[in-house]
Design an enzyme around this catalytic site. Structure first.
Site, PDB file in Angstrom:
ATOM      1  N   HIS A  87      45.406  44.640  33.542  1.00 45.52           N
ATOM      2  CA  HIS A  87      46.194  43.428  33.813  1.00 45.52           C
ATOM      3  C   HIS A  87      45.294  42.198  33.971  1.00 45.52           C
ATOM      4  CE1 HIS A  87      49.202  40.829  35.676  1.00 45.52           C
ATOM      5  NE2 HIS A  87      48.424  40.699  36.735  1.00 45.52           N
TER       6      HIS A  87
HETATM    7  C1  HEM Z   1      42.477  38.776  40.251  1.00 42.92           C
HETATM    8  C2  HEM Z   1      43.550  39.492  40.037  1.00 42.92           C
HETATM    9  C3  HEM Z   1      44.753  39.050  39.242  1.00 42.92           C
HETATM   10  C4  HEM Z   1      44.909  38.021  38.336  1.00 42.92           C
HETATM   11  C5  HEM Z   1      43.861  37.031  37.861  1.00 42.92           C
HETATM   12  C6  HEM Z   1      46.289  38.044  37.899  1.00 42.92           C
HETATM   13  C7  HEM Z   1      46.855  37.156  36.998  1.00 42.92           C
HETATM   14  C8  HEM Z   1      48.168  37.151  36.594  1.00 42.92           C
HETATM   15  C9  HEM Z   1      48.736  36.220  35.646  1.00 42.92           C
HETATM   16  C10 HEM Z   1      47.991  35.100  34.952  1.00 42.92           C
HETATM   17  C11 HEM Z   1      50.041  36.541  35.497  1.00 42.92           C
HETATM   18  C12 HEM Z   1      51.066  35.839  34.582  1.00 42.92           C
HETATM   19  C13 HEM Z   1      51.216  36.608  33.264  1.00 42.92           C
HETATM   20  C14 HEM Z   1      52.305  36.040  32.381  1.00 42.92           C
HETATM   21  O1  HEM Z   1      53.182  35.326  32.880  1.00 42.92           O
HETATM   22  O2  HEM Z   1      52.332  36.315  31.166  1.00 42.92           O
HETATM   23  C15 HEM Z   1      50.326  37.663  36.351  1.00 42.92           C
HETATM   24  C16 HEM Z   1      51.535  38.288  36.484  1.00 42.92           C
HETATM   25  C17 HEM Z   1      51.772  39.394  37.265  1.00 42.92           C
HETATM   26  N1  HEM Z   1      50.862  40.046  38.071  1.00 42.92           N
HETATM   27 FE1  HEM Z   1      48.896  39.576  38.309  1.00 42.92          FE
HETATM   28  N2  HEM Z   1      46.925  39.082  38.521  1.00 42.92           N
HETATM   29  C18 HEM Z   1      46.027  39.716  39.351  1.00 42.92           C
HETATM   30  C19 HEM Z   1      46.265  40.828  40.127  1.00 42.92           C
HETATM   31  C20 HEM Z   1      47.478  41.480  40.224  1.00 42.92           C
HETATM   32  C21 HEM Z   1      47.711  42.681  41.013  1.00 42.92           C
HETATM   33  C22 HEM Z   1      46.632  43.377  41.848  1.00 42.92           C
HETATM   34  C23 HEM Z   1      49.004  43.024  40.827  1.00 42.92           C
HETATM   35  C24 HEM Z   1      49.786  44.196  41.379  1.00 42.92           C
HETATM   36  C25 HEM Z   1      49.288  45.233  41.997  1.00 42.92           C
HETATM   37  C26 HEM Z   1      49.611  42.042  39.939  1.00 42.92           C
HETATM   38  C27 HEM Z   1      50.924  42.035  39.533  1.00 42.92           C
HETATM   39  C28 HEM Z   1      51.488  41.123  38.656  1.00 42.92           C
HETATM   40  C29 HEM Z   1      52.868  41.169  38.199  1.00 42.92           C
HETATM   41  C30 HEM Z   1      53.903  42.220  38.604  1.00 42.92           C
HETATM   42  C31 HEM Z   1      53.037  40.087  37.331  1.00 42.92           C
HETATM   43  C32 HEM Z   1      54.294  39.715  36.557  1.00 42.92           C
HETATM   44  C33 HEM Z   1      54.157  40.276  35.147  1.00 42.92           C
HETATM   45  C34 HEM Z   1      55.365  41.055  34.734  1.00 42.92           C
HETATM   46  O3  HEM Z   1      56.397  40.979  35.406  1.00 42.92           O
HETATM   47  O4  HEM Z   1      55.315  41.787  33.683  1.00 42.92           O
HETATM   48  N3  HEM Z   1      48.656  41.125  39.591  1.00 42.92           N
HETATM   49  N4  HEM Z   1      49.163  38.025  37.004  1.00 42.92           N
END
Ligand code: HEM
Length: 209
Positions: A169
């Site tokens: 991710h």
């Molecule tokens: C440094 C760590 C992380 C970064 C830089 C990051 C970055 C991002 C970004 C940029 C998005 C938007 C993606 C989009 O809209 O296309 C996103 C969505 C999301 N992130 Fe993270 N993330 C991080 C860690 C995590 C962790 C640890 C989790 C869960 C354990 C998580 C869960 C999610 C979820 C559930 C979404 C929504 C995407 C979906 O519903 O399919 N993220 N993240």
């Protein structure tokens, strides 16, 4: 001057929820890893030493579950699987070859993102259930030793699966240029939306105009 047009992808609440989840995830993951293998025990210094790490880890885990629950309520609908997603998945080698313009048009999330969302959901649920079974001293007494041992093993394997999912991710969030801004400012450029999520772009601009 920045003259690009932007679309709103996440609200303030979505972003606060996401970054709270990230902080809690790192607390749970690092404290868990320190108990996973002796070579990683040094990580327990981050949480006040061995006994405190052992006490705090399950509470951090429950908070990860609750904060992921917040993301689930906000985003599960947009991650629902559709027939188009199976078509996208069948062509995923084209995506990884970098020919993203040849892919079937994605909606708010592509099939890869959706799979990862459900992967994380499954892991978080299994971690919660198995973790409760061997949470000393509160619940462990209700279960047989065989079940406690099985739960411990499944908990560790699922934690590895979740960490691998999160690495994928983070890699994708950094690799696809312009995506990080979605979770920092809440905005993505129209060019980004048209290129990576054309059906979502049409939906957003239809609502906008
Ligand atoms: C440094 C760590 C992380 C970064 C830089 C990051 C970055 C991002 C970004 C940029 C998005 C938007 C993606 C989009 O809209 O296309 C996103 C969505 C999301 N992130 Fe993270 N993330 C991080 C860690 C995590 C962790 C640890 C989790 C869960 C354990 C998580 C869960 C999610 C979820 C559930 C979404 C929504 C995407 C979906 O519903 O399919 N993220 N993240």
């Amino acid at each position: 001057m920045d003259t690009k047009a932007y679309l709103r992808r996440y609200s303030d609440g979505d972003r606060i929820n996401h970054w709270a989840l990230v902080i809690l995830f790192f607390c749970a993951a690092l404290s868990g890893l320190s108990m996973f293998h002796p070579s990683l025990f040094f990580l327990s210094t981050l949480f006040g030493g061995g006994p405190w790490t052992r006490i705090l880890h399950p509470f951090a885990g429950v908070l990860v579950f609750l904060s992921f629950g917040g993301m689930y309520v906000r985003l599960a609908k947009d991650n629902a699987w559709s027939a188009d997603d199976s078509g996208w998945l069948a062509k995923s080698s084209t995506f990884f070859a970098g020919r993203t313009h040849e892919m079937p048009p994605a909606g708010r999330y592509n099939a890869g993102q959706k799979l990862l969302f459900w992967w994380i959901t499954g892991c978080v649920l299994v971690l919660l259930v198995t973790g409760l079974v061997f949470w000393r001293p509160y619940f462990v007494g209700y279960f047989s030793i065989g079940l406690v041992r099985t739960a411990t093993l499944v908990h560790s394997l699922t934690a590895v699966a979740l960490v691998l999912g999160v690495i994928a991710h983070i890699y994708a969030a950094i690799w696809v240029k312009g995506t990080l801004r979605a979770m920092t400012r809440g905005l993505v450029s129209e060019t980004w939306a048209k290129r990576h999520h054309p059906r979502w772009y049409v939906q957003m601009t239809r609502e906008k105009h």
